[in-house]
Design a protein around this motif. Structure first.
Motif, PDB file in Angstrom:
ATOM      1  N   LEU A  24       0.828  -1.206   0.000  1.00 46.62           N
ATOM      2  CA  LEU A  24       0.000   0.000   0.000  1.00 46.62           C
ATOM      3  C   LEU A  24       0.865   1.260   0.000  1.00 46.62           C
ATOM      4  O   LEU A  24       0.577   2.234  -0.705  1.00 46.62           O
ATOM      5  N   ARG A  25       1.934   1.242   0.769  1.00 48.37           N
ATOM      6  CA  ARG A  25       2.829   2.415   0.792  1.00 48.37           C
ATOM      7  C   ARG A  25       3.541   2.579  -0.539  1.00 48.37           C
ATOM      8  O   ARG A  25       3.817   3.700  -0.971  1.00 48.37           O
ATOM      9  N   ALA A  26       3.809   1.466  -1.236  1.00 43.93           N
ATOM     10  CA  ALA A  26       4.508   1.549  -2.520  1.00 43.93           C
ATOM     11  C   ALA A  26       3.678   2.265  -3.579  1.00 43.93           C
ATOM     12  O   ALA A  26       4.234   2.877  -4.498  1.00 43.93           O
ATOM     13  N   VAL A  27       2.335   2.179  -3.471  1.00 44.43           N
ATOM     14  CA  VAL A  27       1.483   2.837  -4.472  1.00 44.43           C
ATOM     15  C   VAL A  27       0.923   4.159  -3.959  1.00 44.43           C
ATOM     16  O   VAL A  27      -0.100   4.644  -4.441  1.00 44.43           O
ATOM     17  N   ALA A  73       4.644  -2.867  -8.374  1.00 45.71           N
ATOM     18  CA  ALA A  73       4.063  -1.832  -9.234  1.00 45.71           C
ATOM     19  C   ALA A  73       4.259  -0.438  -8.672  1.00 45.71           C
ATOM     20  O   ALA A  73       3.621   0.509  -9.132  1.00 45.71           O
ATOM     21  N   GLY A  74       5.136  -0.298  -7.692  1.00 42.94           N
ATOM     22  CA  GLY A  74       5.336   1.007  -7.071  1.00 42.94           C
ATOM     23  C   GLY A  74       5.751   2.085  -8.057  1.00 42.94           C
ATOM     24  O   GLY A  74       5.432   3.264  -7.878  1.00 42.94           O
ATOM     25  N   ALA A  75       6.434   1.691  -9.152  1.00 43.14           N
ATOM     26  CA  ALA A  75       6.868   2.678 -10.137  1.00 43.14           C
ATOM     27  C   ALA A  75       5.737   3.123 -11.051  1.00 43.14           C
ATOM     28  O   ALA A  75       5.866   4.108 -11.771  1.00 43.14           O
ATOM     29  N   VAL A  76       4.621   2.398 -11.022  1.00 42.86           N
ATOM     30  CA  VAL A  76       3.506   2.712 -11.914  1.00 42.86           C
ATOM     31  C   VAL A  76       2.781   3.965 -11.473  1.00 42.86           C
ATOM     32  O   VAL A  76       2.410   4.820 -12.267  1.00 42.86           O
ATOM     33  N   THR A  77       2.545   4.105 -10.166  1.00 49.26           N
ATOM     34  CA  THR A  77       1.829   5.273  -9.656  1.00 49.26           C
ATOM     35  C   THR A  77       2.202   5.535  -8.205  1.00 49.26           C
ATOM     36  O   THR A  77       2.486   4.607  -7.454  1.00 49.26           O
TER      37      THR A  77
END
Length: 390
Positions: free
Chosen positions: A30-33, A81-85
């Motif tokens: 959750l923190r990654a996005v 997917a953290g780099a996505v958004t």
């Protein structure tokens, strides 16, 4: 009384094991996005409440040990997917779309069959590609934070030899002790330590939906729901797909606004509660699932405290604990993907593209891994069936 205590105790153990083995991964995802500490704590709380509610409602109604959990592969996807958004509203929109697709699968069986019929080499390799970077984290942490990380790894290794089901919870306890020693106990009194639901309005970004929402739906269905149904069949239970998919999908839709990324059938803990370990009489094993639901509701009260602990930790250490928890899933997914020799090139292509973390046209690597793998499978298999027939 003794006949009731056994399934009750089994359900409590299942809830504690399920929570302790993957809550770190959920918070990290959750923190990654883009979630704040309060939003991440809200997501974990919403997951606990909704998982607890459906674990009580459906088993009580059907008198069958149908057990639910949050999507662990989905949480791993969030980390990858953290780099996505970094817009949590857009991630919320993707969660909502995932839940709506699960509901649609319950209403329209053809969609469910289409997703679950994705070739095993593609589904397994995509999941392995998602998990691989996370499973590298223990190595990175051992180099960057050796004083904290190496004891965690050693605890996990020892427990994995003598009591595998407690290896990850014990590693988390070791990490918590290390954090308390180095960071003090101020995290326990942080504002986010008290459990609270935080509403976040969804933002429907087409690119995030394609790169996060659709892969989240695929890994939740193929990586959790399908094994969940298989586990129940193994123990002699015929679970009706429609109410399961409708209930878990609606729960995901409702919980998405508060940060819940996905709810689905349990697999590992389902094997515990549907087995004779829960009760000798198969007709009474549903009590274990209801007990686990109550356990999740109680554990939800610890969501804020867990989020505060994670917030006080070096990020690499938290991902390292998650990586230890996912090693078994990585082995299983790779083994399944490479099982058929004729599809190994396809599986490796899917794995490499997914693990690369690339983003093309704003769409993440999980989607492109499936696309590339599908193209390679079609190309290498084109004409083969006809030649074999001739």
């Amino acid at each position: 009384m003794r006949g009731i205590l056994q399934p009750v105790a089994t359900g409590i153990v299942a809830a504690v094991t399920g929570f302790a083995s993957s809550f770190v991964l959920v918070l990290a995802g959750l923190r990654a996005v883009g979630a704040t500490d309060a939003q991440a704590a809200s997501g974990l709380l919403a997951l606990c409440v909704l998982v607890g509610a459906v674990c009580i409602a459906l088993p009580w109604y059907f008198k069958v040990p149908i057990s639910f959990a949050w999507s662990t592969p989905g949480a791993a996807l969030l980390v990858a997917a953290g780099a996505v958004t970094d817009d949590f509203g857009a991630a919320i929109g993707a969660f909502l779309v995932c839940g709506a697709l699960i509901v649609l699968s319950g209403l329209w069986p053809a969609l469910s069959r289409a997703i679950t019929s994705i070739p095993k080499p593609l589904a397994g390799a995509m999941l392995a590609g998602i998990l691989f970077p996370i499973c590298l984290a223990p190595i990175t942490a051992a180099i960057e934070q050796p004083v904290l990380a190496i004891p965690v790894i050693l605890v996990w290794l020892v427990l994995y030899r003598v009591a595998p089901s407690w290896a990850v919870p014990a590693a988390m306890v070791a990490a918590g002790i290390g954090i308390a020693v180095t960071a003090g106990t101020d995290w326990a009194t942080a504002p986010t330590a008290a459990p609270a639901l935080v509403f976040t309005a969804p933002v429907f970004d087409p690119l995030v939906i394609v790169s996060l929402g659709l892969p989240l739906f695929v890994v939740t269905m193929a990586g959790q729901n399908v094994p969940g149904f298989a586990v129940m069949t193994t123990f002699g239970y015929q679970v009706p797909p429609r109410p399961v998919l409708l209930t878990s999908g609606l729960a995901t839709v409702v919980g998405s606004a508060f940060g819940a990324h996905g709810i689905n059938l349990a697999a590992i803990t389902a094997a515990l509660m549907a087995s004779p370990e829960a009760h000798r009489d198969p007709a009474k094993r549903w009590i274990a699932t209801v007990s686990s639901g109550v356990g999740y509701l109680i554990l939800g009260l610890c969501a804020g405290l867990a989020a505060a602990l994670v917030a006080a930790s070096p990020p690499v250490l938290i991902v390292a604990v998650a990586g230890l928890a996912l090693l078994g899933a990585l082995v299983s997914s790779l083994t399944g993907a490479l099982e058929e020799p004729r599809h190994r090139i396809t599986a490796i292509a899917t794995f490499l593209v997914t693990a690369s973390g690339i983003s093309v046209l704003g769409i993440g690597s999980a989607f492109w891994g499936l696309v590339v793998g599908g193209i390679v499978m079609l190309w290498l298999g084109w004409g083969r069936t006809r030649r074999q027939a001739v």
